[in-house]
Write a protein that holds these residues in place. Structure first.
Motif, PDB file in Angstrom:
ATOM      1  N   GLY A 172       0.784  -1.232   0.000  1.00 48.15           N
ATOM      2  CA  GLY A 172       0.000   0.000   0.000  1.00 48.15           C
ATOM      3  C   GLY A 172       0.817   1.284   0.000  1.00 48.15           C
ATOM      4  N   VAL A 173       2.149   1.158   0.088  1.00 46.70           N
ATOM      5  CA  VAL A 173       2.995   2.364   0.065  1.00 46.70           C
ATOM      6  C   VAL A 173       3.491   2.583  -1.362  1.00 46.70           C
ATOM      7  CG1 VAL A 173       5.087   3.456   0.982  1.00 46.70           C
ATOM      8  CG2 VAL A 173       3.744   1.902   2.421  1.00 46.70           C
ATOM      9  N   SER A 174       3.277   3.772  -1.893  1.00 47.91           N
ATOM     10  CA  SER A 174       3.701   4.076  -3.261  1.00 47.91           C
ATOM     11  C   SER A 174       4.890   5.034  -3.244  1.00 47.91           C
ATOM     12  CB  SER A 174       2.521   4.707  -4.012  1.00 47.91           C
ATOM     13  OG  SER A 174       2.946   5.130  -5.279  1.00 47.91           O
ATOM     14  N   LEU A 175       5.960   4.608  -3.932  1.00 48.89           N
ATOM     15  CA  LEU A 175       7.153   5.459  -4.038  1.00 48.89           C
ATOM     16  C   LEU A 175       7.591   5.494  -5.505  1.00 48.89           C
ATOM     17  CD1 LEU A 175       9.320   4.230  -1.004  1.00 48.89           C
ATOM     18  CD2 LEU A 175       8.089   6.387  -1.187  1.00 48.89           C
ATOM     19  N   PRO A 176       8.356   6.521  -5.895  1.00 49.44           N
ATOM     20  CA  PRO A 176       8.837   6.547  -7.282  1.00 49.44           C
ATOM     21  C   PRO A 176       9.654   5.283  -7.578  1.00 49.44           C
ATOM     22  CG  PRO A 176       9.305   8.624  -6.179  1.00 49.44           C
ATOM     23  CD  PRO A 176       8.779   7.699  -5.130  1.00 49.44           C
ATOM     24  N   SER A 177       9.525   4.754  -8.782  1.00 51.00           N
ATOM     25  CA  SER A 177      10.284   3.555  -9.165  1.00 51.00           C
ATOM     26  C   SER A 177      11.778   3.845  -9.132  1.00 51.00           C
ATOM     27  CB  SER A 177       9.907   3.120 -10.580  1.00 51.00           C
ATOM     28  OG  SER A 177       8.575   2.713 -10.608  1.00 51.00           O
ATOM     29  N   TYR A 178      12.541   2.800  -8.898  1.00 55.86           N
ATOM     30  CA  TYR A 178      14.001   2.907  -8.996  1.00 55.86           C
ATOM     31  C   TYR A 178      14.348   3.014 -10.492  1.00 55.86           C
ATOM     32  CZ  TYR A 178      18.796   1.123  -9.242  1.00 55.86           C
ATOM     33  OH  TYR A 178      20.125   0.958  -9.533  1.00 55.86           O
ATOM     34  N   ARG A 179      15.142   4.019 -10.854  1.00 55.83           N
ATOM     35  CA  ARG A 179      15.439   4.261 -12.279  1.00 55.83           C
ATOM     36  C   ARG A 179      16.916   4.133 -12.607  1.00 55.83           C
ATOM     37  NH1 ARG A 179      11.515   6.429 -15.430  1.00 55.83           N
ATOM     38  NH2 ARG A 179       9.587   6.878 -14.343  1.00 55.83           N
ATOM     39  N   GLY A 180      17.676   3.522 -11.730  1.00 55.95           N
ATOM     40  CA  GLY A 180      19.106   3.386 -11.998  1.00 55.95           C
ATOM     41  C   GLY A 180      19.896   4.241 -11.029  1.00 55.95           C
ATOM     42  N   ASP A 181      21.157   3.821 -10.781  1.00 54.04           N
ATOM     43  CA  ASP A 181      21.965   4.478  -9.742  1.00 54.04           C
ATOM     44  C   ASP A 181      22.299   5.933 -10.054  1.00 54.04           C
ATOM     45  OD1 ASP A 181      21.926   2.239  -8.195  1.00 54.04           O
ATOM     46  OD2 ASP A 181      24.106   1.943  -8.141  1.00 54.04           O
ATOM     47  N   ASN A 182      22.152   6.364 -11.300  1.00 48.38           N
ATOM     48  CA  ASN A 182      22.428   7.777 -11.585  1.00 48.38           C
ATOM     49  C   ASN A 182      21.182   8.657 -11.389  1.00 48.38           C
ATOM     50  OD1 ASN A 182      21.102   6.834 -13.809  1.00 48.38           O
ATOM     51  ND2 ASN A 182      22.500   7.728 -15.335  1.00 48.38           N
ATOM     52  N   VAL A 183      20.063   8.014 -10.980  1.00 50.02           N
ATOM     53  CA  VAL A 183      18.823   8.771 -10.754  1.00 50.02           C
ATOM     54  C   VAL A 183      18.405   8.717  -9.283  1.00 50.02           C
ATOM     55  CG1 VAL A 183      16.374   8.983 -11.339  1.00 50.02           C
ATOM     56  CG2 VAL A 183      18.022   8.382 -13.128  1.00 50.02           C
TER      57      VAL A 183
END
Ligand code: PEP
Ligand code: CO
Length: 499
Positions: A172-183
């Protein structure tokens, strides 16, 4: 990348300024004037006055992280505008020349490396082992096919990842997706998932180290062909592919002894060093823009983050920011295509990315799974042949073959990877076109991320050494098995007996 090539070019200057204002518009709106559609097909990107390193900000940029603090972003970009270029125009041009020969049927491209580089996995041994498998594969393919192999690492910049969902929801917790270590960072906390522009700067410095190591390996003795036995990795050594490699290496040794005997100098650079290039997905445009410099000898713009850049399947929209950015740079380019790409769309992409139809400029990286490839690739090739376009056809046999196991692991079956590569060769045989290369996610480590192949990883053993930061990679022996398959198919095409 022999270092001498770096000396071929004079200083690079950065002319265009990058303003916070131009950044804030990058996700939100699309230019009223779609540059891609109004530009005449024959115009030169270098000469066109409607392109600049930041003109992409007027188009829709898919998959772009939203940075909360525009000033922080502008600061990171400014810092990157001042750093040294990672690659040099002379090197980029030498890769372009090699790719031009491949587009004419003379040679084969080998692209490989991690799905995503990471800060955590960074180690000189990690780079050495991936480099070692690429050297091994390349030896098998060069000796097997009697054709030059153009070696390109998915390295020194392959950080940013496109994601299918902008957010990840856990309990139920929404967070931005992981987009790579430079992001942002992989850990599932609001702090870690914050898009942090300073990570671009960190990724640059890691890429600089990676390139430094690669330059040392390619010219400093490691790649000397007389060391070909040392490229066999310990964990591959005992496998069937390892012993196949040893046998082939002995044959090469024998040829080298023969060459020496007839007076050929096997200590010359052709034998002791290799040209090794880098490539990554052109995804995170603020980073790419900041590293784009104007070559003072030709006036052309080069993205000095990498020798070659490709646009991914999810961001190759004709009026999108990624095509707008790449159309103006002098680097060789690639574009990934799945079965969703129609022949007409492909021709329009080619017209945008390589309007002057320069051989070697554009590679079409096909990734659709064996079955879809047999159905769709012939008509794509037919369209390219009909329009007289010069392209390099590269097979990415991994991205169309990803599945999730019951245990929740993202994996790929080696049988499916092999089937797609075979289909790629079959279709080119039928169409009379040149199968120009392969693009794989692989590592020199003994990981258990893809099932099958000689290494016989199963769904159950995936958990043993599943280390990837993103997609599953072929391990050393699986990668070597593919190299033998390619060598055999290339031999068949030229009428040589099986190895
Ligand atoms: C990739 O190469 O890691 C990738 C995301 O590929 P594609 O654009 O083909 O999905
Ligand atoms: Co991937």
């Amino acid at each position: 990348m022999r270092l001498s090539t770096a000396l071929l070019i004079a200083g690079l200057s950065r002319a265009a300024a990058f303003t916070p204002a131009s950044l804030s518009t990058n996700v939100a709106h699309k230019s009223a004037l779609s540059v891609a559609s109004v530009r005449p097909e024959t115009s030169s990107p270098a000469a066109s006055d409607d392109w600049s390193p930041e003109s992409w900000t007027n188009a829709v940029a898919k998959q772009m992280p939203i940075y909360e603090d525009q000033e922080e972003l502008a600061g990171a970009v400014k810092e990157l505008e001042k750093v040294a270029p990672l690659v040099f125009a002379g090197e980029v041009r030498s890769l372009h020349e090699k790719l031009a020969r491949v587009s004419q049927g003379q040679g084969f491209v080998l692209m490989g490396g991690d799905c995503a580089e990471s800060f955590k996995e960074f180690h000189v041994n990690h780079i050495r082992d991936t480099f070692r498998v690429i050297m091994q594969m390349s030896l098998v393919m060069t000796f097997g096919s009697a054709m030059p192999v153009v070696k390109i690492g998915r390295m020194a910049g392959q950080f940013a990842k496109p994601r299918s969902e902008p957010n990840e929801v856990i309990d139920g917790v929404s967070l931005p997706s992981y987009r790579g270590d430079n992001v942002n960072q992989e850990e599932f906390t609001p702090e870690a998932r914050r898009n942090d522009p300073n990570l671009m700067v960190k990724a640059y410095y890691q890429s600089a180290q990676t390139l430094n190591i690669l330059r040392a390996f390619s010219t400093g003795g490691f790649a000397d062909i007389s060391r070909l036995h040392a490229w066999n990795l310990d964990f591959v050594e005992d496998t069937a592919e390892g012993s196949r490699y040893r046998k082939l290496a002995s044959k090469v040794d024998e040829s080298l002894r023969f060459m020496k005997a007839i007076g050929i100098d096997t200590s010359s650079p052709e034998f002791t060093s290799v040209d090794f290039y880098t490539a990554h997905e052109c995804l995170l445009l603020p980073y790419e823009q900041a590293l784009t410099r104007q070559d003072s000898t030709t006036g052309k713009w080069y993205d000095c983050s990498s020798h070659m850049l490709w646009v991914g399947e999810r961001t190759r929209d004709l009026d999108g920011a990624h095509l707008e950015f790449t159309r103006g740079i002098g680097n060789p380019l690639g574009v990934k295509v799945s079965d969703k790409c129609t022949p007409d769309e492909l021709i329009r992409i080619i017209n945008t990315m390589n309007p002057q139809n320069i051989p070697g400029k554009l590679s079409i990286i096909v990734r659709m799974g064996a079955e879809k490839l047999r159905k769709n690739l012939p008509e794509l090739i037919r369209a390219v042949q009909r329009e007289g376009k010069a392209v390099v056809w590269i097979s990415d046999p991994v991205h169309g073959n990803t599945r999730k196991t019951d245990g929740g692991f993202k994996t790929r079956d080696f049988d499916n990877v092999r089937a797609e590569l075979r289909a790629f060769f079959d279709v080119h045989d039928e169409m009379g076109s040149h199968p120009g290369g392969v693009h794989v996610e692989m590592t020199g480590e003994d990981v258990t991320e893809c099932t099958g192949g000689v290494s016989s990883v199963t769904d159950e053993s995936l958990k043993e050494r599943y280390n990837t930061a993103c997609d599953p990679r072929l391990n050393g022996s699986q990668a070597l098995e593919l190299a033998f398959l390619i060598a055999e198919r290339m031999r068949l095409r030229t009428g040589l007996p099986s190895l």
